[in-house]
Structure formats: C-alpha cells, structure tokens
Design an enzyme around this catalytic site. Structure first.
Site, short mmCIF file in Angstrom:
data_model
loop_
_atom_site.label_atom_id
_atom_site.label_comp_id
_atom_site.label_asym_id
_atom_site.label_seq_id
_atom_site.Cartn_x
_atom_site.Cartn_y
_atom_site.Cartn_z
N ARG A 1 3.51 -4.13 -6.13
CA ARG A 1 4.46 -5.15 -6.46
C ARG A 1 5.02 -4.97 -7.82
O ARG A 1 4.62 -4.51 -8.80
CB ARG A 1 3.46 -6.64 -6.50
CG ARG A 1 2.61 -6.89 -5.30
CD ARG A 1 1.80 -7.83 -5.54
NE ARG A 1 1.05 -8.22 -4.14
CZ ARG A 1 -0.29 -7.85 -4.05
NH1 ARG A 1 -0.54 -7.11 -4.75
NH2 ARG A 1 -0.94 -8.31 -2.87
N LYS B 1 -3.45 -9.82 -7.13
CA LYS B 1 -3.40 -10.90 -6.99
C LYS B 1 -5.00 -11.32 -7.56
O LYS B 1 -5.76 -10.48 -6.91
CB LYS B 1 -3.02 -11.70 -5.65
CG LYS B 1 -1.71 -11.56 -5.51
CD LYS B 1 -1.28 -11.96 -4.30
CE LYS B 1 0.08 -12.01 -3.98
NZ LYS B 1 0.65 -12.65 -2.88
N HIS C 1 10.48 -5.73 -3.57
CA HIS C 1 9.57 -5.96 -2.42
C HIS C 1 9.88 -4.82 -1.40
O HIS C 1 9.41 -4.48 -0.55
CB HIS C 1 9.45 -7.32 -1.85
CG HIS C 1 8.10 -7.69 -1.92
ND1 HIS C 1 7.38 -7.50 -3.14
CD2 HIS C 1 7.36 -8.17 -1.09
CE1 HIS C 1 6.01 -8.17 -2.91
NE2 HIS C 1 6.00 -8.40 -1.69
N ARG D 1 8.20 -1.79 -1.55
CA ARG D 1 6.88 -1.94 -1.12
C ARG D 1 6.79 -1.90 0.61
O ARG D 1 6.20 -1.32 1.05
CB ARG D 1 6.23 -3.20 -1.59
CG ARG D 1 4.85 -3.64 -1.31
CD ARG D 1 4.37 -4.82 -2.29
NE ARG D 1 3.15 -5.40 -1.55
CZ ARG D 1 2.05 -4.99 -1.90
NH1 ARG D 1 1.66 -3.97 -2.54
NH2 ARG D 1 0.85 -5.98 -1.34
N HIS E 1 -4.13 -5.77 -0.07
CA HIS E 1 -4.29 -7.09 0.85
C HIS E 1 -5.65 -7.29 1.11
O HIS E 1 -6.51 -6.27 1.22
CB HIS E 1 -3.50 -6.80 2.22
CG HIS E 1 -2.24 -6.73 2.32
ND1 HIS E 1 -1.26 -6.20 3.20
CD2 HIS E 1 -0.96 -7.06 1.40
CE1 HIS E 1 0.20 -6.14 2.79
NE2 HIS E 1 0.21 -6.78 1.76
N TYR F 1 3.31 -4.74 9.60
CA TYR F 1 3.90 -3.58 9.46
C TYR F 1 3.83 -2.72 10.70
O TYR F 1 4.55 -2.00 11.02
CB TYR F 1 3.36 -3.02 8.13
CG TYR F 1 3.81 -3.40 6.96
CD1 TYR F 1 5.20 -3.41 6.39
CD2 TYR F 1 2.79 -4.06 6.19
CE1 TYR F 1 5.49 -4.01 5.07
CE2 TYR F 1 3.12 -4.90 5.12
CZ TYR F 1 4.51 -4.77 4.59
OH TYR F 1 4.74 -5.52 3.18
#
Length: 305
Positions: A151, A175, A250, A253, A276, A285
């Site tokens: 990110r 995150k 993004h 990414r 993730h 994806y």
C-alpha cells in the site's frame, strides 16, 4: 455522548493500533452519527434504540434528516463504524444492550480492482529515469510498489532499516500495525540500491537538527515523503508512460496481485504478500484473472462460438 465517543476512539488508537487515516475515517463517521443523534434529542448512547440505528442508515442512503446522500460503499462503511461502536459499548458494560446488532450495512455489487496489463505496468515503472536524486527516488518507489504490492502508506512509512537488499526483502507494516516480510525482485533491489547510494544522501543532507530521520523515502526538505507527494509522482509517471487510464498508487498493488495469479501463484500466497486478513478479500483478484482467461479463450479457441 462526547465522552463515550472519545473513549471508543482512544480504544481504537491505543488498543487496536489503527492507522491515522483509519482513525480519521472512524472519527468523521462517528461525529456525524453523534450530531444526528443530538439533533434527535439524544445525548447518551445508552438511549439509542434499534429503530434509531435503522433510521440513521436509511437517512444516509436516502439523503434526508439533514444528512447528505452517500454512495452505497460510504453508507456501508458508516454503518459498520456505528455497529462496532455499539458492540464495544455493550461488551464493556457501558450500555445495557447493542441496538445496532440487527442493522446490517448495505451490500454493494462486486467491485473489480483496476489493474494494468503487464506491458503497461512495466512502462509505468520504467517511465522515470535519470540520475537526479528525485528521479532515482521516483524509480525506486515505483519499483518497490510493483515488486511488493505494498500500500502507498506502507511504502512511504518504511524506514531504511526495513530493507534487506542482500536477501531481497522488505518489512512492511500494514493495517493494525501488522508486520510482514515481502520479497522484492532484482529490478527493485537495483533501483532501491541506486536511490540509497546516489540519491537519498542529497535529500538527507537537507535535514535540520541533530537527529537523522530513518525514512526510506525523503522529500526535498529531508523529511519523510508524504502520501500526497507519492501520488503526484505516480501520476507524473503515468503521463510520461502515455497511459490514459486512471492510475493511482493502488493500481500497482492491484496489478501486482493480478499478475501473480495469472502467472500461477496460489491465492493464499498472494494473500500473505498483500497482508490481507482474510483470503476472501484476495479472491476478488481470481475473478479478474478468470475474466482474462475467458476473454482469451473466446477469441482464440476455434470452437468457442
């Protein structure tokens, strides 16, 4: 109510370790919710009933009761913020019940991420060349983003000590402060090495004070490069590469994940590389890759029609 909201935000910051940007989004959502409740005569979250939460969600979606009409994605995020707030208050015993437990955020349709083709991505990454420090920085940033799937906040938040160019690894903080090690290929290693040796010292020399910042990517004043500056850099590269499609940080990414899956990578490996929490997030994806396969089949197989 203000004290209750502030207590929850402090929980998110100090106990959950959420990023500044995520906290800002929560704060905006909950201030809007608190203002809406106050306008309805409520100053204590213990007074909220399930019908109030449902009415708030409807007001966001329809744009009434003094609230702007929001897109489905924004309504979903706002309602999720409210649900988590009330769940926290109930679990901590601050309120007797959770009035938001039965209010589900609206579901939106499948949003496929935008990815560039491999040739386009390489053009984008290689668009910035030259030996000037700013150009070495731009090339290194682009190479890192595509090589690692980072990110933009993770890339500009990285420090020099997070790199191991000998092993071809970078440590990223995602995150919630979750840490992961991601491999980077030879092209990215070379670009990062060039930036560290021939570019970064020129920016580091402009730092003020006795302390030296350890940021990997520096701005013209020697401070840490901002997300906004990195965004502008990517836009510049897209223009130089002649890419007319909308490009954002993004995009690299998304392209990273899509190209790996098209090349045969396992979805759970890609999940780990992207950081993730759930493989479900990564599986979007696989839909992109399947669509590409179907398109190739439809145009290339003699019996496809």
């Amino acid at each position: 109510m203000a004290e209750q909201l502030q207590g929850y935000l402090q929980h998110l910051r100090f106990e959950r370790g959420l990023s500044v940007n995520t906290l800002s989004a929560y704060r905006a959502d909950l201030r809007r919710y608190g203002a809406w409740l106050h306008a309805r005569g409520m100053d204590d979250l213990a007074e909220v009933h399930p019908s109030d939460v449902a009415a708030y969600a409807a007001a966001l979606a329809q744009g009434h009761d003094g609230l702007p009409r929001l897109a489905t994605r924004s309504v979903s995020r706002s309602v999720t913020s409210v649900r988590r707030l009330h769940r926290f208050l109930a679990e901590e015993g601050i309120t007797a019940q959770d009035p938001a437990a039965d209010t589900a955020p609206p579901r939106e349709g499948l949003r496929l991420p935008k990815a560039l083709g491999i040739d386009e991505t390489i053009r984008l990454v290689e668009a910035i060349g030259g030996e000037e420090p700013a150009r070495l920085r731009g090339r290194a940033l682009l190479e890192l983003l595509y090589a690692s799937g980072a990110r933009i906040s993770e890339a500009v938040g990285a420090d020099v000590d997070d790199l191991d160019l000998t092993e071809g690894l970078v440590r990223l903080y995602g995150k919630g402060g979750k840490e992961r090690l991601v491999p980077v290929g030879g092209q990215a290693v070379a670009a990062l090495d060039a930036w560290l040796v021939r570019g970064r010292p020129a920016f580091a020399a402009r730092q003020r004070g006795t302390q030296r910042a350890g940021a990997l990517f520096l701005n013209a004043r020697g401070g840490r490069l901002s997300r906004q500056s990195a965004w502008k850099l990517i836009k510049e590269a897209a223009g130089l590469a002649g890419i007319t499609a909308e490009v954002s940080p993004h995009t690299l990414r998304h392209s990273f994940a899509t190209h790996l899956l098209q090349g045969g990578a396992d979805v759970r490996v890609v999940q780990e590389l992207l950081g993730h929490a759930s493989v479900t997030t990564t599986q979007i994806y696989t839909k992109v890759s399947q669509d590409a396969l179907l398109e190739v089949y439809a145009t290339a197989h003699p019996r496809a029609r």
